[in-house]
Motif scaffolding. Structure first.
Motif, PDB file in Angstrom:
ATOM      1  N   THR A 144       0.796  -1.197   0.141  1.00  0.00           N
ATOM      2  CA  THR A 144       0.126   0.009   0.067  1.00  0.00           C
ATOM      3  C   THR A 144       1.040   1.223   0.093  1.00  0.00           C
ATOM      4  N   GLU A 145       1.883   1.251   0.535  1.00  0.00           N
ATOM      5  CA  GLU A 145       2.998   2.391   0.571  1.00  0.00           C
ATOM      6  C   GLU A 145       3.398   2.405  -0.845  1.00  0.00           C
ATOM      7  N   THR A 146       3.900   1.311  -1.448  1.00  0.00           N
ATOM      8  CA  THR A 146       4.271   1.792  -2.838  1.00  0.00           C
ATOM      9  C   THR A 146       3.205   2.222  -3.699  1.00  0.00           C
ATOM     10  N   ILE A 147       1.905   1.951  -3.654  1.00  0.00           N
ATOM     11  CA  ILE A 147       0.793   2.608  -4.265  1.00  0.00           C
ATOM     12  C   ILE A 147       0.648   3.930  -4.082  1.00  0.00           C
ATOM     13  N   LEU A 148       0.723   4.372  -2.472  1.00  0.00           N
ATOM     14  CA  LEU A 148       0.390   5.511  -2.277  1.00  0.00           C
ATOM     15  C   LEU A 148       1.746   6.409  -2.669  1.00  0.00           C
ATOM     16  N   THR A 149       2.906   5.870  -2.919  1.00  0.00           N
ATOM     17  CA  THR A 149       3.891   6.735  -3.186  1.00  0.00           C
ATOM     18  C   THR A 149       3.989   7.088  -4.780  1.00  0.00           C
ATOM     19  N   THR A 150       3.474   5.984  -5.693  1.00  0.00           N
ATOM     20  CA  THR A 150       3.167   6.274  -6.843  1.00  0.00           C
ATOM     21  C   THR A 150       2.082   7.299  -6.995  1.00  0.00           C
ATOM     22  N   LEU A 151       0.961   7.256  -6.585  1.00  0.00           N
ATOM     23  CA  LEU A 151      -0.059   8.241  -6.604  1.00  0.00           C
ATOM     24  C   LEU A 151       0.438   9.473  -6.121  1.00  0.00           C
ATOM     25  N   VAL A 209      -6.019  -4.608  -3.651  1.00  0.00           N
ATOM     26  CA  VAL A 209      -4.836  -4.000  -3.606  1.00  0.00           C
ATOM     27  C   VAL A 209      -3.962  -4.248  -4.872  1.00  0.00           C
ATOM     28  N   ASP A 210      -3.868  -5.698  -5.004  1.00  0.00           N
ATOM     29  CA  ASP A 210      -3.420  -6.156  -6.256  1.00  0.00           C
ATOM     30  C   ASP A 210      -3.902  -5.582  -7.677  1.00  0.00           C
ATOM     31  N   LEU A 211      -5.445  -5.417  -7.608  1.00  0.00           N
ATOM     32  CA  LEU A 211      -6.166  -5.078  -8.683  1.00  0.00           C
ATOM     33  C   LEU A 211      -5.694  -3.518  -8.960  1.00  0.00           C
ATOM     34  N   LEU A 212      -5.708  -2.695  -7.791  1.00  0.00           N
ATOM     35  CA  LEU A 212      -5.074  -1.449  -8.028  1.00  0.00           C
ATOM     36  C   LEU A 212      -3.769  -1.102  -8.513  1.00  0.00           C
ATOM     37  N   ALA A 213      -2.729  -1.976  -8.046  1.00  0.00           N
ATOM     38  CA  ALA A 213      -1.639  -1.928  -8.294  1.00  0.00           C
ATOM     39  C   ALA A 213      -1.345  -2.278  -9.944  1.00  0.00           C
ATOM     40  N   GLU A 214      -2.035  -3.248 -10.324  1.00  0.00           N
ATOM     41  CA  GLU A 214      -1.997  -3.800 -11.710  1.00  0.00           C
ATOM     42  C   GLU A 214      -2.488  -2.560 -12.531  1.00  0.00           C
ATOM     43  N   THR A 215      -3.792  -1.972 -12.200  1.00  0.00           N
ATOM     44  CA  THR A 215      -4.249  -0.843 -12.921  1.00  0.00           C
ATOM     45  C   THR A 215      -3.485   0.196 -13.050  1.00  0.00           C
ATOM     46  N   LEU A 216      -2.638   0.542 -11.826  1.00  0.00           N
ATOM     47  CA  LEU A 216      -1.620   1.884 -11.944  1.00  0.00           C
ATOM     48  C   LEU A 216      -0.572   1.401 -12.684  1.00  0.00           C
ATOM     49  N   ALA A 217      -0.291   0.085 -13.072  1.00  0.00           N
ATOM     50  CA  ALA A 217       1.030  -0.414 -13.615  1.00  0.00           C
ATOM     51  C   ALA A 217       2.362  -0.112 -12.445  1.00  0.00           C
ATOM     52  N   VAL A 218       1.749  -0.458 -11.180  1.00  0.00           N
ATOM     53  CA  VAL A 218       2.918  -0.449 -10.277  1.00  0.00           C
ATOM     54  C   VAL A 218       3.171  -1.953  -9.912  1.00  0.00           C
ATOM     55  N   THR A 219       4.649  -2.166  -9.888  1.00  0.00           N
ATOM     56  CA  THR A 219       4.937  -3.448  -9.565  1.00  0.00           C
ATOM     57  C   THR A 219       5.373  -3.535  -7.886  1.00  0.00           C
ATOM     58  N   LEU A 220       4.720  -4.502  -7.376  1.00  0.00           N
ATOM     59  CA  LEU A 220       4.719  -4.641  -5.968  1.00  0.00           C
ATOM     60  C   LEU A 220       6.013  -5.782  -5.639  1.00  0.00           C
TER      61      LEU A 220
END
Lengths: 167, 167
Positions: free
Chosen positions: B5-12, B154-165
């Motif tokens: 979730t930190e990776t996603i927030l940092t990307t956003l 969380v996974d679907l959000l990461a995938e949609t944002l093209a964020v690699t976890l």
């Protein structure tokens, strides 16, 4: 914690009453503590996580002048958050949290300052509606402060409902 | 989960975009997974836990005829929950969960059936808004199904944002 929230839900179910929550720093943990109880849907209607200050006004009806004058971490705001959750979720009871989880102070309040509120129907006919607000200064890191705020809200709700929790 | 979730927030945050959530069976756990990240307030606006079916309509604008026809555990309802969170919380992106945590089946859906949805702005000018919905049948008890639904969102959000976890 599950046994405590289960005791509260069982008590409310027996009284035919429902519950909702409004959360700021706890960010969903208070709602989750109730939803984790199997059968929660008989009593728990829902919750609103108004993390951004503006959402406290738009989603929960906290008066904007109150937020402007006192900031989001304030006893009157805690009571207004609970009242908003009760009204918007159509529940008999509502509990709310607002506070500073850290790492930084916020709006003139120190890290660890937390307000919890509970609102509900009058204890007896002709009495005013119940509004209970309590202030805490919690120690510890961000997760500890958030957990402590959930604990404080659950305890205030139990006390207001005159539910005895198992120590 | 926190690192994801930190990776996603940092990307956003780097994109100057914001996030909100709508939850049913996860009951606040999805919001909590974002709020536990220090500095979440730069990106995470809030969430709505519409646990009672009626609140999916009143708090999040899910069309009542859709709920009547399909029940609350449905892919179209998942998308409508996410769209409602995005609109009501004023965020760029929103993720939503709906499903059956058990112990009992609900509205014709088996225990473990979960839908997660993500909505957001178009990938490119002139394209439609992003709407991603995914169906799961999760195994395990009530806590496992709820945790699995958070993971799936969380996974679907990461995938949609093209964020690699990080695995």
């Amino acid at each position: 914690m599950t046994s405590d929230t289960e005791t509260i839900l069982t008590t409310l179910a027996a009284r035919g009453e429902t519950l909702a929550v409004a959360e700021s720093l706890t960010g969903g943990l208070l709602a989750a503590a109730f939803v984790e109880v199997p059968g929660a849907s008989r009593v728990f209607r829902g919750g609103i996580v108004a993390y951004a200050t503006a959402l406290k006004a738009t989603l929960l009806g906290v008066p904007a002048p109150l937020l402007d004058a006192h900031g989001p971490v304030d006893p009157s705001v805690a009571a207004a958050l609970a009242a908003g959750a009760r009204e918007r979720c159509g529940s008999d009871w509502a509990a709310a949290t607002t506070g500073v989880a850290g790492p930084d102070p916020q709006a003139g309040q120190p890290v660890g300052r937390v307000y919890v509120a509970v609102v509900g129907p009058p204890a007896a006919h002709g009495e005013p509606e119940r509004v209970e607000v309590r202030e805490f200064t919690l120690e510890g890191d961000r997760p500890a402060i958030r957990r402590g705020a959930v604990r404080a809200a659950v305890d205030l709700l139990a006390e207001t409902l005159a539910v005895t929790l198992t120590p």
